[in-house]
Scaffold this motif. Structure first.
Motif, PDB file in Angstrom:
ATOM      1  N   GLY A 101       0.792  -1.225   0.000  1.00  0.00           N
ATOM      2  CA  GLY A 101       0.000   0.000   0.000  1.00  0.00           C
ATOM      3  C   GLY A 101       0.821   1.270   0.000  1.00  0.00           C
ATOM      4  N   LYS A 102       2.139   1.158   0.095  1.00  0.00           N
ATOM      5  CA  LYS A 102       2.991   2.341   0.149  1.00  0.00           C
ATOM      6  C   LYS A 102       3.183   2.932  -1.241  1.00  0.00           C
ATOM      7  CE  LYS A 102       5.636   0.838   4.216  1.00  0.00           C
ATOM      8  NZ  LYS A 102       6.986   0.488   4.736  1.00  0.00           N
ATOM      9  N   GLY A 103       3.464   4.220  -1.268  1.00  0.00           N
ATOM     10  CA  GLY A 103       3.708   4.899  -2.527  1.00  0.00           C
ATOM     11  C   GLY A 103       3.053   6.266  -2.550  1.00  0.00           C
ATOM     12  N   ASP A 104       3.221   6.951  -3.670  1.00  0.00           N
ATOM     13  CA  ASP A 104       2.625   8.276  -3.827  1.00  0.00           C
ATOM     14  C   ASP A 104       2.138   8.435  -5.266  1.00  0.00           C
ATOM     15  OD1 ASP A 104       1.800  10.824  -3.182  1.00  0.00           O
ATOM     16  OD2 ASP A 104       3.741  11.738  -3.625  1.00  0.00           O
ATOM     17  N   TYR A 105       1.291   7.517  -5.678  1.00  0.00           N
ATOM     18  CA  TYR A 105       0.807   7.498  -7.053  1.00  0.00           C
ATOM     19  C   TYR A 105      -0.388   8.430  -7.226  1.00  0.00           C
ATOM     20  CZ  TYR A 105       3.752   3.439  -7.987  1.00  0.00           C
ATOM     21  OH  TYR A 105       4.826   2.603  -8.156  1.00  0.00           O
ATOM     22  N   PRO A 106      -0.609   8.927  -8.437  1.00  0.00           N
ATOM     23  CA  PRO A 106      -1.796   9.753  -8.701  1.00  0.00           C
ATOM     24  C   PRO A 106      -3.058   8.913  -8.682  1.00  0.00           C
ATOM     25  CG  PRO A 106      -0.599   9.322 -10.741  1.00  0.00           C
ATOM     26  CD  PRO A 106       0.252   8.781  -9.632  1.00  0.00           C
ATOM     27  N   ASP A 107      -4.193   9.576  -8.809  1.00  0.00           N
ATOM     28  CA  ASP A 107      -5.468   8.877  -8.688  1.00  0.00           C
ATOM     29  C   ASP A 107      -6.110   8.521 -10.029  1.00  0.00           C
ATOM     30  OD1 ASP A 107      -6.282  11.329  -9.616  1.00  0.00           O
ATOM     31  OD2 ASP A 107      -7.579  11.810  -7.906  1.00  0.00           O
ATOM     32  N   ASP A 108      -5.366   8.663 -11.136  1.00  0.00           N
ATOM     33  CA  ASP A 108      -5.974   8.458 -12.448  1.00  0.00           C
ATOM     34  C   ASP A 108      -6.444   7.017 -12.670  1.00  0.00           C
ATOM     35  OD1 ASP A 108      -3.150   7.983 -12.391  1.00  0.00           O
ATOM     36  OD2 ASP A 108      -3.133   7.826 -14.576  1.00  0.00           O
ATOM     37  N   ARG A 109      -5.621   6.035 -12.263  1.00  0.00           N
ATOM     38  CA  ARG A 109      -6.032   4.639 -12.462  1.00  0.00           C
ATOM     39  C   ARG A 109      -7.180   4.275 -11.519  1.00  0.00           C
ATOM     40  NH1 ARG A 109      -3.541   1.140 -15.573  1.00  0.00           N
ATOM     41  NH2 ARG A 109      -4.179  -0.636 -14.283  1.00  0.00           N
ATOM     42  N   LEU A 110      -7.176   4.823 -10.333  1.00  0.00           N
ATOM     43  CA  LEU A 110      -8.268   4.556  -9.400  1.00  0.00           C
ATOM     44  C   LEU A 110      -9.582   5.095  -9.957  1.00  0.00           C
ATOM     45  CD1 LEU A 110      -9.094   3.471  -6.588  1.00  0.00           C
ATOM     46  CD2 LEU A 110      -8.717   5.776  -5.713  1.00  0.00           C
ATOM     47  N   LYS A 111      -9.557   6.273 -10.530  1.00  0.00           N
ATOM     48  CA  LYS A 111     -10.775   6.868 -11.071  1.00  0.00           C
ATOM     49  C   LYS A 111     -11.349   6.023 -12.205  1.00  0.00           C
ATOM     50  CE  LYS A 111      -9.939  11.731  -9.883  1.00  0.00           C
ATOM     51  NZ  LYS A 111      -9.661  13.086 -10.421  1.00  0.00           N
ATOM     52  N   LYS A 112     -10.483   5.393 -12.989  1.00  0.00           N
ATOM     53  CA  LYS A 112     -10.939   4.568 -14.111  1.00  0.00           C
ATOM     54  C   LYS A 112     -11.751   3.361 -13.643  1.00  0.00           C
ATOM     55  CE  LYS A 112      -8.030   3.340 -17.244  1.00  0.00           C
ATOM     56  NZ  LYS A 112      -6.778   2.869 -17.878  1.00  0.00           N
ATOM     57  N   LEU A 113     -11.578   2.962 -12.385  1.00  0.00           N
ATOM     58  CA  LEU A 113     -12.254   1.780 -11.860  1.00  0.00           C
ATOM     59  C   LEU A 113     -13.716   2.052 -11.491  1.00  0.00           C
ATOM     60  CD1 LEU A 113      -9.399   0.466  -9.535  1.00  0.00           C
ATOM     61  CD2 LEU A 113     -10.007  -0.356 -11.819  1.00  0.00           C
ATOM     62  N   ASN A 114     -14.063   3.349 -11.352  1.00  0.00           N
ATOM     63  CA  ASN A 114     -15.445   3.733 -11.015  1.00  0.00           C
ATOM     64  C   ASN A 114     -15.956   3.013  -9.766  1.00  0.00           C
ATOM     65  OD1 ASN A 114     -15.841   5.510 -13.266  1.00  0.00           O
ATOM     66  ND2 ASN A 114     -16.082   3.718 -14.580  1.00  0.00           N
ATOM     67  N   LEU A 115     -15.126   2.980  -8.740  1.00  0.00           N
ATOM     68  CA  LEU A 115     -15.502   2.318  -7.499  1.00  0.00           C
ATOM     69  C   LEU A 115     -16.452   3.191  -6.680  1.00  0.00           C
ATOM     70  CD1 LEU A 115     -11.991   1.000  -6.389  1.00  0.00           C
ATOM     71  CD2 LEU A 115     -13.782  -0.273  -7.578  1.00  0.00           C
ATOM     72  N   ASN A 116     -17.374   2.571  -5.998  1.00  0.00           N
ATOM     73  CA  ASN A 116     -18.271   3.279  -5.092  1.00  0.00           C
ATOM     74  C   ASN A 116     -17.647   3.234  -3.697  1.00  0.00           C
ATOM     75  OD1 ASN A 116     -20.482   4.556  -3.915  1.00  0.00           O
ATOM     76  ND2 ASN A 116     -21.636   2.649  -3.690  1.00  0.00           N
ATOM     77  N   ILE A 117     -16.753   4.164  -3.442  1.00  0.00           N
ATOM     78  CA  ILE A 117     -16.013   4.180  -2.174  1.00  0.00           C
ATOM     79  C   ILE A 117     -16.839   4.916  -1.124  1.00  0.00           C
ATOM     80  CG2 ILE A 117     -13.892   4.912  -1.023  1.00  0.00           C
ATOM     81  CD1 ILE A 117     -12.495   4.739  -3.741  1.00  0.00           C
ATOM     82  N   LEU A 118     -17.205   4.205  -0.072  1.00  0.00           N
ATOM     83  CA  LEU A 118     -18.060   4.764   0.967  1.00  0.00           C
ATOM     84  C   LEU A 118     -17.238   5.387   2.095  1.00  0.00           C
ATOM     85  CD1 LEU A 118     -20.687   1.883   1.268  1.00  0.00           C
ATOM     86  CD2 LEU A 118     -20.720   3.870  -0.262  1.00  0.00           C
ATOM     87  N   GLU A 119     -17.855   6.323   2.779  1.00  0.00           N
ATOM     88  CA  GLU A 119     -17.219   6.908   3.952  1.00  0.00           C
ATOM     89  C   GLU A 119     -17.112   5.860   5.051  1.00  0.00           C
ATOM     90  OE1 GLU A 119     -19.153  10.390   5.313  1.00  0.00           O
ATOM     91  OE2 GLU A 119     -18.898  11.492   3.435  1.00  0.00           O
ATOM     92  N   GLN A 120     -16.155   6.051   5.944  1.00  0.00           N
ATOM     93  CA  GLN A 120     -15.949   5.089   7.019  1.00  0.00           C
ATOM     94  C   GLN A 120     -17.181   4.994   7.913  1.00  0.00           C
ATOM     95  OE1 GLN A 120     -12.224   5.403   9.139  1.00  0.00           O
ATOM     96  NE2 GLN A 120     -13.170   4.670  11.021  1.00  0.00           N
ATOM     97  N   LYS A 121     -17.585   3.750   8.205  1.00  0.00           N
ATOM     98  CA  LYS A 121     -18.735   3.520   9.060  1.00  0.00           C
ATOM     99  C   LYS A 121     -18.423   3.925  10.505  1.00  0.00           C
ATOM    100  CE  LYS A 121     -20.859  -0.373   8.549  1.00  0.00           C
ATOM    101  NZ  LYS A 121     -21.151  -1.821   8.416  1.00  0.00           N
ATOM    102  N   LYS A 122     -19.435   4.402  11.175  1.00  0.00           N
ATOM    103  CA  LYS A 122     -19.271   4.808  12.569  1.00  0.00           C
ATOM    104  C   LYS A 122     -19.868   3.790  13.540  1.00  0.00           C
ATOM    105  CE  LYS A 122     -19.216   9.738  11.427  1.00  0.00           C
ATOM    106  NZ  LYS A 122     -19.849  11.064  11.656  1.00  0.00           N
ATOM    107  N   LEU A 123     -20.589   2.822  12.985  1.00  0.00           N
ATOM    108  CA  LEU A 123     -21.223   1.803  13.813  1.00  0.00           C
ATOM    109  C   LEU A 123     -20.905   0.419  13.259  1.00  0.00           C
ATOM    110  CD1 LEU A 123     -24.763   3.412  14.255  1.00  0.00           C
ATOM    111  CD2 LEU A 123     -22.896   3.425  15.912  1.00  0.00           C
ATOM    112  N   GLY A 124     -21.001  -0.594  14.139  1.00  0.00           N
ATOM    113  CA  GLY A 124     -20.772  -1.968  13.716  1.00  0.00           C
ATOM    114  C   GLY A 124     -20.890  -2.903  14.907  1.00  0.00           C
ATOM    115  N   ASP A 125     -21.396  -4.115  14.665  1.00  0.00           N
ATOM    116  CA  ASP A 125     -21.679  -5.031  15.771  1.00  0.00           C
ATOM    117  C   ASP A 125     -20.569  -6.026  16.048  1.00  0.00           C
ATOM    118  OD1 ASP A 125     -24.185  -3.844  16.007  1.00  0.00           O
ATOM    119  OD2 ASP A 125     -25.085  -5.232  14.567  1.00  0.00           O
ATOM    120  N   TYR A 126     -19.774  -6.378  15.035  1.00  0.00           N
ATOM    121  CA  TYR A 126     -18.806  -7.462  15.196  1.00  0.00           C
ATOM    122  C   TYR A 126     -17.575  -7.238  14.322  1.00  0.00           C
ATOM    123  CZ  TYR A 126     -21.736  -8.626  11.178  1.00  0.00           C
ATOM    124  OH  TYR A 126     -22.464  -8.555  10.027  1.00  0.00           O
TER     125      TYR A 126
END
Length: 252
Positions: A101-126
């Motif tokens: 996961g280390k590095g300092d790459y731009p976000d161009d390849r990530l954007k091409k993936l069209n991922l639905n990246i959600l905000e971090q959850k604040k709740l969880g049971d397990y």
């Protein structure tokens, strides 16, 4: 660095990835049964049919496997993994089995993936414990990973622990809906969890930098690593064309 010798087996997935890698890198190919030049750098796919034993004998290697995001479709039935297509992404890692996961790459390849990246959850049971495959347990010498990891987690959290593996009846997507965190040895499903807003933790040394288990009750997702991981995975076309090798070889 010299071009790696691409080591292939008789398995269709291995042969397909290896052929495309060799084409893109303009590298020689050799069947695993005929390879003896252990001083050479190699490239191969997967850890079965002798590839892992060979990886242990060489000094440098490029390892190929399924990617972190938008993987090719697979199904897991009766303790067998069936690949439905090869339209997804495949990771290529130098001298390891997964990127850190280390590095300092731009976000161009990530954007091409069209991922639905959600905000971090604040709740969880397990907390989900993602059990490694039998192959990964052997490779990492972690036969008792589940019980050992349970002991570690109970030191830092009193939440329920739910063990899950790729053959579990309950789908991971369903479990993630109410999960507080996801813990694995080195599973790429951890990155899937992070996309869904569930913090992920890894016990493998090469991934421990992503997050610390002792902070599991005060989690924080570092979304910047997605840019770096997107530059560590490639489609078959990108591998075959040489685009993957051009990027990888200059960033080793």
């Amino acid at each position: 660095m010299d071009k790696p010798v691409v080591i292939y087996t008789d398995h269709i997935m291995n042969k397909t990835l290896c052929y495309n890698f060799a084409k893109g890198a303009d590298s020689p190919m050799c069947h695993i049964n005929n390879f003896r030049a252990y001083n050479k750098t190699i490239a191969t796919y997967g850890v079965l049919r002798g590839t892992f034993e060979l990886i242990k004998k060489v000094n440098n290697f490029f390892y190929m496997d399924h990617g972190y995001f938008n993987q090719s479709k697979r199904e897991f039935i009766n303790n067998r993994t069936n690949v439905i297509n090869m339209d997804g992404y495949f990771r290529i890692v130098f001298n390891n089995f997964v990127h850190n996961g280390k590095g300092d790459y731009p976000d161009d390849r990530l954007k091409k993936l069209n991922l639905n990246i959600l905000e971090q959850k604040k709740l969880g049971d397990y907390i989900i414990l993602s059990e490694p495959s039998e192959e990964m347990k052997k490779i990492h010498n972690q036969a008792n990973w589940v019980n050992e990891t349970k002991k570690i987690l109970t030191t830092y959290s009193d939440r329920e622990l739910v063990v899950h593996n790729k053959f579990s009846k309950t789908k991971l997507d369903d479990l993630l809906k109410n999960a507080w965190a996801f813990v694995s040895l080195q599973s790429t499903a951890g990155f899937k969890a992070m996309i869904g807003g569930v913090p992920a933790y890894f016990t493998d040394e090469s991934l421990k930098n992503i997050s610390k288990i002792e902070d599991i009750e005060n989690p924080k997702i570092d979304y910047k690593i997605f840019n770096n991981l997107a530059y560590g995975q490639w489609t078959l076309d990108e591998i075959s064309s040489g685009e993957a090798w051009e990027n990888i070889s200059k960033n080793i």
